[in-house]
Scaffold this active site. Structure first.
Site, PDB file in Angstrom:
ATOM      1  N   HIS A  23     -10.997  -3.781  33.196  1.00  0.00           N
ATOM      2  CA  HIS A  23     -10.754  -4.067  34.424  1.00  0.00           C
ATOM      3  C   HIS A  23     -11.691  -4.652  34.990  1.00  0.00           C
ATOM      4  O   HIS A  23     -12.922  -4.678  34.690  1.00  0.00           O
ATOM      5  CB  HIS A  23     -10.703  -2.457  35.037  1.00  0.00           C
ATOM      6  CG  HIS A  23      -9.885  -2.734  36.426  1.00  0.00           C
ATOM      7  ND1 HIS A  23      -8.670  -2.364  36.689  1.00  0.00           N
ATOM      8  CD2 HIS A  23     -10.428  -3.185  37.362  1.00  0.00           C
ATOM      9  CE1 HIS A  23      -8.317  -2.631  37.905  1.00  0.00           C
ATOM     10  NE2 HIS A  23      -9.326  -3.156  38.426  1.00  0.00           N
TER      11      HIS A  23
ATOM     12  N   ASN B 217     -20.894  -7.797  33.094  1.00  0.00           N
ATOM     13  CA  ASN B 217     -20.934  -7.597  31.626  1.00  0.00           C
ATOM     14  C   ASN B 217     -19.579  -7.897  31.509  1.00  0.00           C
ATOM     15  O   ASN B 217     -18.772  -6.944  31.638  1.00  0.00           O
ATOM     16  CB  ASN B 217     -21.496  -6.427  30.967  1.00  0.00           C
ATOM     17  CG  ASN B 217     -22.767  -6.034  31.160  1.00  0.00           C
ATOM     18  OD1 ASN B 217     -23.659  -7.057  31.117  1.00  0.00           O
ATOM     19  ND2 ASN B 217     -23.015  -4.860  31.139  1.00  0.00           N
TER      20      ASN B 217
ATOM     21  N   HIS C  45      -5.428  -4.925  36.759  1.00  0.00           N
ATOM     22  CA  HIS C  45      -6.100  -4.667  35.555  1.00  0.00           C
ATOM     23  C   HIS C  45      -6.108  -6.085  34.687  1.00  0.00           C
ATOM     24  O   HIS C  45      -6.903  -6.060  33.691  1.00  0.00           O
ATOM     25  CB  HIS C  45      -5.363  -3.372  34.877  1.00  0.00           C
ATOM     26  CG  HIS C  45      -6.172  -2.988  33.571  1.00  0.00           C
ATOM     27  ND1 HIS C  45      -7.209  -2.172  33.512  1.00  0.00           N
ATOM     28  CD2 HIS C  45      -5.737  -3.038  32.359  1.00  0.00           C
ATOM     29  CE1 HIS C  45      -7.539  -2.002  32.669  1.00  0.00           C
ATOM     30  NE2 HIS C  45      -6.728  -2.425  31.560  1.00  0.00           N
TER      31      HIS C  45
ATOM     32  N   CYS D  56      -8.320   1.441  37.729  1.00  0.00           N
ATOM     33  CA  CYS D  56      -6.998   1.181  38.552  1.00  0.00           C
ATOM     34  C   CYS D  56      -7.071   2.002  39.669  1.00  0.00           C
ATOM     35  O   CYS D  56      -7.318   3.152  39.652  1.00  0.00           O
ATOM     36  CB  CYS D  56      -6.033   1.021  37.503  1.00  0.00           C
ATOM     37  SG  CYS D  56      -5.848  -0.156  36.197  1.00  0.00           S
TER      38      CYS D  56
ATOM     39  N   GLN E 289     -21.205  -4.814  38.272  1.00  0.00           N
ATOM     40  CA  GLN E 289     -22.245  -3.863  38.841  1.00  0.00           C
ATOM     41  C   GLN E 289     -23.362  -4.112  39.772  1.00  0.00           C
ATOM     42  O   GLN E 289     -23.599  -5.319  39.722  1.00  0.00           O
ATOM     43  CB  GLN E 289     -22.847  -3.253  37.474  1.00  0.00           C
ATOM     44  CG  GLN E 289     -21.955  -2.231  36.235  1.00  0.00           C
ATOM     45  CD  GLN E 289     -22.625  -1.715  35.344  1.00  0.00           C
ATOM     46  OE1 GLN E 289     -23.407  -0.702  35.619  1.00  0.00           O
ATOM     47  NE2 GLN E 289     -22.348  -2.055  34.197  1.00  0.00           N
TER      48      GLN E 289
ATOM     49  N   HIS F 253     -14.470  -6.157  36.656  1.00  0.00           N
ATOM     50  CA  HIS F 253     -15.650  -5.271  37.392  1.00  0.00           C
ATOM     51  C   HIS F 253     -16.822  -5.706  37.145  1.00  0.00           C
ATOM     52  O   HIS F 253     -17.297  -6.295  36.161  1.00  0.00           O
ATOM     53  CB  HIS F 253     -15.275  -3.920  37.498  1.00  0.00           C
ATOM     54  CG  HIS F 253     -15.803  -3.355  36.101  1.00  0.00           C
ATOM     55  ND1 HIS F 253     -15.416  -3.686  35.019  1.00  0.00           N
ATOM     56  CD2 HIS F 253     -17.109  -2.648  35.709  1.00  0.00           C
ATOM     57  CE1 HIS F 253     -16.052  -2.977  33.817  1.00  0.00           C
ATOM     58  NE2 HIS F 253     -17.234  -2.392  34.344  1.00  0.00           N
TER      59      HIS F 253
ATOM     60  N   CYS G  92      -6.876   3.697  32.871  1.00  0.00           N
ATOM     61  CA  CYS G  92      -8.113   3.008  33.223  1.00  0.00           C
ATOM     62  C   CYS G  92      -8.577   3.730  34.606  1.00  0.00           C
ATOM     63  O   CYS G  92      -7.868   3.606  35.640  1.00  0.00           O
ATOM     64  CB  CYS G  92      -7.690   1.704  33.539  1.00  0.00           C
ATOM     65  SG  CYS G  92      -9.066   0.696  34.501  1.00  0.00           S
TER      66      CYS G  92
ATOM     67  N   SER H 213     -17.455  -1.827  28.756  1.00  0.00           N
ATOM     68  CA  SER H 213     -16.795  -0.505  28.486  1.00  0.00           C
ATOM     69  C   SER H 213     -15.112  -0.392  28.704  1.00  0.00           C
ATOM     70  O   SER H 213     -14.434   0.377  28.480  1.00  0.00           O
ATOM     71  CB  SER H 213     -17.542   0.738  28.253  1.00  0.00           C
ATOM     72  OG  SER H 213     -17.755   0.958  29.684  1.00  0.00           O
TER      73      SER H 213
HETATM   74  O1  LIG Z   1     -22.980   0.482  32.605  1.00  0.00           O
HETATM   75  P1  LIG Z   1     -21.893   0.241  31.367  1.00  0.00           P
HETATM   76  O2  LIG Z   1     -21.290  -0.842  31.604  1.00  0.00           O
HETATM   77  O3  LIG Z   1     -21.309   1.419  30.644  1.00  0.00           O
HETATM   78  O4  LIG Z   1     -23.138  -0.478  30.044  1.00  0.00           O
HETATM   79  C1  LIG Z   1     -23.324  -1.670  29.970  1.00  0.00           C
HETATM   80  O5  LIG Z   1     -24.143  -2.181  30.892  1.00  0.00           O
HETATM   81  C2  LIG Z   1     -25.487  -1.672  30.924  1.00  0.00           C
HETATM   82  C3  LIG Z   1     -26.189  -2.565  32.125  1.00  0.00           C
HETATM   83  O6  LIG Z   1     -26.388  -3.900  31.451  1.00  0.00           O
HETATM   84  C4  LIG Z   1     -26.237  -1.468  29.577  1.00  0.00           C
HETATM   85  O7  LIG Z   1     -27.307  -0.785  29.954  1.00  0.00           O
HETATM   86  C5  LIG Z   1     -25.315  -0.732  28.700  1.00  0.00           C
HETATM   87  O8  LIG Z   1     -25.918  -0.927  27.507  1.00  0.00           O
HETATM   88  C6  LIG Z   1     -24.019  -1.751  28.462  1.00  0.00           C
HETATM   89  O9  LIG Z   1     -23.100  -0.949  27.591  1.00  0.00           O
END
Ligand SMILES: O=P(O)(O)O[C@H]1O[C@H](CO)[C@@H](O)[C@H](O)[C@H]1O
Ligand SMILES: O=P(O)(O)O[C@H]1O[C@H](CO)[C@@H](O)[C@H](O)[C@H]1O
Lengths: 345, 345
Positions: free
Chosen positions: A162, A151, A111, A52, A166, A164, A49, A159
């Site tokens: 872990h 997300n 994690h 991590c 954004q 997190h 990861c 993806s």
């Molecule tokens: O940024 P990541 O986690 O790779 O990607 C994820 O979040 C983003 C922001 O909502 C989106 O645009 C992506 O489609 C989603 O897979």
């Protein structure tokens, strides 16, 4: 009351959009796609990861040996700070360059945790990091809006498991927050008070859509909820941004986020997927007294850990639609145990 | 040109919304959810499929032994024709009852086909059924909008692989078509010509985003496309609704739908998932000379049969975002073979 059992549409005062409700339709059979439910146990530290502590990331950068939270510029940022100014503006083709900064926020070095399974004092650190980032990013001249979000879960395009979130900090205020600000402004111009505070007071009186509350915040299923178990966290007193929260309010927010997350996980006894985000005052240097800090949770699951609601054909072409009413969802969430199903005994 | 390789935002003239484009970001690694790609061979007739001729449906109804197309009232309709009129209209709580009719449209008695693998003459029958339904449903006093659409594939929430689409006919014009109509009207008021016809002419001149065309229609990736391989089918001459199509235009539409579907399937050599829908003149009895019949295709796949684009956190809280540009997508689709990968040899 027709709102309980007859097809109808409801109006979203925040976005100005309608949503369609079909309460009579919850018993529809499902033979479609099933999500993998995530009962997996993850290790405390995963060598593979890149979030991590101590592991290496894309481009050979090393994630430091952090012990609380950690933020860094996204290695695959959707926006870049140094994009040259540019635009086209013909009748059908209108575009402009966009500058921005994208960051990743690690919630914990561990994690195997998720927000609802972290201790409140550690969630406090996440909120404090949001405060710092909102202030720092917002103080950049070219950043006029700071979108903090998470997300959570593979079903929500995350993806990496872990824990997190954004931040995408933008040059232009994006459409959705812009629309919400516009509607909050109209209300404020007319009534002289912030719309979401008045709305929460009405909800606190009816209690029909209320899920949980503490001294500073309440969680409710908004009257116009789109996702089956969609909720909003609203402050009881006017607050414009995460950085305006006092230490006591930060603690209360951590408490209510954890408490909501536990209910979500308990609903289908799974690591409940969702997208969550903060809406607040833009960082364009203007006042926005009508802007009330709030959080949206958009979770896709409908009937079980495997069956989610799809926003597809009709929803993409026409308008949002839901089966279960906001009031039933709120009452289901309200009745759930406040102890996490994995912590029992 | 910054539109090719720099982060920017583009304006959607149809909806009035912005979308964010990050062309530099296509090489991002993916460790997230993978879709089941549907290489499965289905039987011509499936005993357990309630849409196959002669089988029984929910509530004990029997699907007749149809040999071309077949439509019926959805057994789990989101809207009902006889809902009593009702409304609430307080400051925060605004709702009204909604009447409607929901139908299912079987495209073919054969369980193993999909639109791009059907013969053109059989797709013609599907379009003719749309014409009939649009007219019949639209002529009901309480139906002011007829939304025809298809959810194709498990990734798009389709719960049965038998080739079929749906119609949700509504009392109120839903938000999205209403917005598109409003923008088409503004343009028409200003220019005296239908916006989408003028837009298509500009696209036919540049050819940058054009995928395929025939005498009556063109397929293009709109300048403001959100989904990676989103397309629109536009008529070359003003047509307001599916029922206005001449026999020749119906044949041309069948040809271009098949041709687009073949390219989609060939892109990742899979039964390509999408939601597709028709936008056209409302059935509210008014004129709407600005309304141009068109079709939207919203397919989720991004990089392969298994990896789709997620519209999640940022997209749900802020605005739509894409990585690959509309121009690259159009050129990729344009170059694909026009023979279906499963029909080769
Ligand atoms: O940024 P990541 O986690 O790779 O990607 C994820 O979040 C983003 C922001 O909502 C989106 O645009 C992506 O489609 C989603 O897979
Ligand atoms: O009607 P179906 O195929 O059962 O259901 C599908 O299409 C509907 C209309 O777009 C959506 O509301 C559902 O979420 C989706 O699963």
């Amino acid at each position: 009351m027709f709102l309980q059992d007859k097809p109808h549409r409801r109006y979203n005062i925040l976005t100005g959009e309608w949503i369609k409700v079909s309460p009579h339709r919850t018993k529809r059979p499902w033979q479609g796609q099933r999500e993998n439910s995530s009962g997996e146990q993850r290790p405390r530290h995963d060598e593979n990861c890149y979030l991590c502590p101590g592991n290496s990331r894309a481009g050979g950068v090393q994630t430091p040996d952090y012990s609380e939270t950690y933020s860094f510029i996204n290695d695959f940022a959707a926006l870049l700070p140094n994009t040259e100014q540019n635009s086209v503006d013909s009748r059908f083709f209108k575009a402009e360059s966009e500058r921005g900064i994208c960051k990743v926020i690690c919630f914990s070095p561990r994690h195997d945790l998720t927000l609802p399974r972290m201790e409140e004092k550690d969630i406090v650190k996440v909120i404090q990091l949001w405060q710092k980032e909102y202030k720092e990013l917002g103080s950049e001249d070219f950043i006029n809006h700071v979108q903090i979000f998470e997300n959570h879960g593979a079903a929500m395009g995350c993806s990496n498991p872990h824990p997190h979130g954004q931040i995408w900090a933008d040059e232009h205020i994006p459409d959705l927050p812009a629309k919400e600000l516009e509607n909050q402004k109209s209300y404020y111009d007319e009534n002289g008070t912030p719309m979401l505070i008045d709305y929460l007071n009405a909800e606190l009186e009816s209690r029909e859509r209320l899920v949980i509350e503490n001294d500073s915040f309440a969680v409710l299923v908004p009257f116009w909820a789109v996702w089956p178990y969609e909720t909003m966290i609203l402050p009881k007193k006017q607050i414009q941004s995460v950085s305006d929260l006092s230490a006591g309010q930060v603690a209360d927010l951590a408490q209510i986020m954890k408490s909501l997350g536990i209910r979500y996980d308990n609903l289908f006894q799974t690591d409940f997927p969702y997208s969550m985000g903060l809406h607040q005052k833009p960082t364009d240097g203007k006042d926005h007294p009508w802007a009330t800090f709030h959080m949206h949770y958009f979770p896709p699951l409908l009937r079980s850990a495997e069956v989610k609601k799809f926003m597809v054909g009709y929803e993409m072409m026409a308008m949002a639609q839901r089966d279960i009413t906001a009031e039933s969802s709120a009452s289901i969430l309200r009745e759930l145990p406040s102890v996490h199903y994995r912590e029992k005994n």
